[in-house]
Structures are given as C-alpha cells and as structure tokens.
Design a protein around this motif. Structure first.
Motif, short mmCIF file in Angstrom:
data_model
loop_
_atom_site.label_atom_id
_atom_site.label_comp_id
_atom_site.label_asym_id
_atom_site.label_seq_id
_atom_site.Cartn_x
_atom_site.Cartn_y
_atom_site.Cartn_z
N LEU A 23 55.76 5.97 -15.40
CA LEU A 23 55.36 5.08 -14.30
C LEU A 23 53.86 5.17 -14.03
N VAL A 24 53.33 6.39 -13.97
CA VAL A 24 51.91 6.58 -13.67
C VAL A 24 51.04 6.06 -14.81
N THR A 25 51.38 6.44 -16.02
CA THR A 25 50.58 6.02 -17.18
C THR A 25 50.60 4.50 -17.32
N PHE A 26 51.77 3.91 -17.24
CA PHE A 26 51.90 2.46 -17.41
C PHE A 26 51.18 1.70 -16.30
N SER A 27 51.38 2.12 -15.06
CA SER A 27 50.77 1.40 -13.94
C SER A 27 49.24 1.54 -13.94
N SER A 28 48.74 2.67 -14.37
CA SER A 28 47.29 2.92 -14.34
C SER A 28 46.50 1.97 -15.23
N GLN A 29 47.12 1.44 -16.26
CA GLN A 29 46.41 0.51 -17.14
C GLN A 29 46.01 -0.78 -16.43
N TYR A 30 46.63 -1.05 -15.28
CA TYR A 30 46.34 -2.29 -14.56
C TYR A 30 45.28 -2.15 -13.47
N VAL A 31 44.77 -0.95 -13.27
CA VAL A 31 43.74 -0.75 -12.24
C VAL A 31 42.58 -1.70 -12.50
N LEU A 55 42.87 -5.02 -12.17
CA LEU A 55 43.41 -6.36 -12.36
C LEU A 55 43.49 -7.06 -11.01
N GLY A 56 43.08 -8.31 -10.96
CA GLY A 56 43.06 -9.06 -9.71
C GLY A 56 44.44 -9.35 -9.14
N TYR A 57 44.46 -9.59 -7.84
CA TYR A 57 45.68 -9.94 -7.10
C TYR A 57 46.08 -11.37 -7.43
N ARG A 58 47.37 -11.60 -7.50
CA ARG A 58 47.88 -12.96 -7.70
C ARG A 58 49.14 -13.12 -6.87
N TYR A 59 49.12 -14.02 -5.91
CA TYR A 59 50.28 -14.25 -5.05
C TYR A 59 51.48 -14.65 -5.91
N GLY A 60 52.60 -13.94 -5.75
CA GLY A 60 53.81 -14.20 -6.52
C GLY A 60 53.73 -13.70 -7.95
N GLY A 61 52.62 -13.04 -8.32
CA GLY A 61 52.42 -12.60 -9.70
C GLY A 61 53.31 -11.45 -10.10
N THR A 62 53.81 -11.55 -11.33
CA THR A 62 54.70 -10.51 -11.85
C THR A 62 54.33 -10.10 -13.28
N SER A 63 53.14 -10.46 -13.71
CA SER A 63 52.77 -10.17 -15.11
C SER A 63 51.32 -9.70 -15.20
N GLY A 64 50.90 -9.41 -16.42
CA GLY A 64 49.54 -8.94 -16.67
C GLY A 64 48.47 -9.95 -16.29
N HIS A 120 48.72 0.33 -6.02
CA HIS A 120 49.30 -0.89 -5.47
C HIS A 120 48.39 -2.08 -5.75
N SER A 121 48.93 -3.26 -5.58
CA SER A 121 48.15 -4.48 -5.75
C SER A 121 47.90 -5.07 -4.37
N THR A 122 46.63 -5.14 -4.01
CA THR A 122 46.27 -5.65 -2.68
C THR A 122 45.53 -6.97 -2.81
N ASN A 123 45.66 -7.80 -1.78
CA ASN A 123 44.97 -9.10 -1.84
C ASN A 123 43.47 -8.97 -1.63
N HIS A 124 43.00 -7.80 -1.25
CA HIS A 124 41.56 -7.61 -1.08
C HIS A 124 40.90 -6.84 -2.23
N GLY A 132 42.99 -6.25 -5.63
CA GLY A 132 43.82 -6.20 -6.82
C GLY A 132 44.48 -4.83 -6.97
N VAL A 133 44.77 -4.45 -8.19
CA VAL A 133 45.44 -3.16 -8.43
C VAL A 133 44.43 -2.04 -8.26
N MET A 134 44.77 -1.12 -7.37
CA MET A 134 43.88 0.01 -7.07
C MET A 134 44.67 1.24 -6.72
N ILE A 135 43.99 2.38 -6.76
CA ILE A 135 44.57 3.66 -6.35
C ILE A 135 43.80 4.12 -5.12
N GLU A 136 44.55 4.51 -4.09
CA GLU A 136 43.89 5.03 -2.89
C GLU A 136 44.82 5.92 -2.09
N ASP A 137 44.24 6.67 -1.19
CA ASP A 137 44.98 7.51 -0.26
C ASP A 137 45.20 6.66 0.98
#
Length: 191
Positions: free
Chosen positions: A66-74, A76-85, A161-165, A167-172
C-alpha cells in the motif's frame, strides 16, 4: 537388475496418478480443475502460532504494498471523481490503492467510512483509513479520507491523500491547521 528395480519403483509411484487420471473424463478441459484439486488440494487454514505468523506476514506485506504503490502518485494533481493515474479525488485514490491488496472499497468517503472497524487514535497502523469533515468543519458529515502511510512517535501519524488544494501528498494531519479541527475517526479495513 538395479535399472529394473528403479523402473518398477517409478512405475509404482506414478500408478496412483494414472489411475486417478482415468477417473476423470477430460472433455475440453472440463475436469482439469477437479483433477488438479485432487492432486494438489488447497491447504486447510492452520490454527495456532503458525497461522498467526502467516497473518502477520500477510499484513506486513500488504502494508508495504500500500505504501510503496501509493507513494508513486505523490505530486499527481487532484481530479474530481478521478479513479486513475490521470488524477484522483480522495476516495478514488484510497479505492485505487486498496485494489492492489485485493480490497474493494466503495467510491465515496462517506461509504468508505462504513467499512472496517473503528480504531482508537493511539492504536493507528499503516494502512488505516483516516476520515475528516469536508469544507464545513461544523458539519459532522464525512467529506475526506486518507490512508496512514507512517506511524510517528507519541501516537502521531502521516497520511497519504489526494486533496483539492495539492493533489496527492503526504502530511501529518494533526499538525495541519485545516485537517486537525476536521478529524473525525480512523477505521481499519486491512485485517
């Protein structure tokens, strides 16, 4: 003489397999699965210490995936309703990454909030889903979801997570002026 004995031993070893094969009529592969199931039965789930070690091993591997796979998207921009790369919304992102470990999540943060089991904040683990209120922090409704990607000292954690402000990011999230007051609860779907 030795070769004759070896030949007889090999013939006896394969005799049960050939007689077993004759029990099945293989009409266009119809009985292949039954035949293989008899030859190679699936092991029964073990009980006790060996079983719990296998569960722990599976969970560790699933969390790493989960961590390795999700990290590759850091990034990537936000897309409303988006479910892909091409871009994700928050629940589309968590849904996409959990598919990698064979878990099907619904595509809405509110629906995902009804999956799994509640987890106390101090017992958070990598792979847990963290839920937040949406834009209106006075509303009790779920509006955002992220996945724990790192557990920090003193019960803190980071999420991806993917945020509208951003995109995909890592934060506390507990150090975020935006997310801390919107925190609702944590759920575990990976068990």
């Amino acid at each position: 003489m030795k070769k004759i004995i070896e030949c007889c031993v090999w013939s006896l070893a394969f005799l049960p397999l050939t007689s077993l094969a004759q029990q099945f009529e293989d009409t266009a592969g119809k009985d292949n699965e039954r035949y293989l199931a008899v030859l190679f039965p699936k092991p029964e789930p073990a009980e006790g210490p060996a079983s719990s070690r296998a569960d722990v091993s599976y969970l560790t591997a699933a969390r790493e995936t989960l961590v390795t796979f999700s990290s590759q998207y850091v990034g990537l921009g936000y897309r409303y309703g988006g479910t892909s790369g091409a871009g994700f919304d928050c629940s589309g992102f968590t849904r996409h990454i959990f598919e990698q470990v064979g878990i099907a999540l619904p595509h809405s943060s509110a629906a995902q909030a009804n999956t799994g089991e509640l987890v106390p904040e101090g017992e958070v683990q990598v792979g847990d889903l963290v839920f937040f209120k949406g834009g209106n922090r006075n509303s009790p409704r779920v509006g955002h979801v992220g996945m724990v990607c790192e557990v920090l000292p003193e019960g803190r954690f980071k999420i991806i997570h993917s945020t509208n402000h951003g995109g995909v990011m890592i934060e506390d999230p507990m150090q975020s002026a935006y997310f801390r007051p919107r925190f609702l609860f944590i759920r575990r779907v990976l068990k």
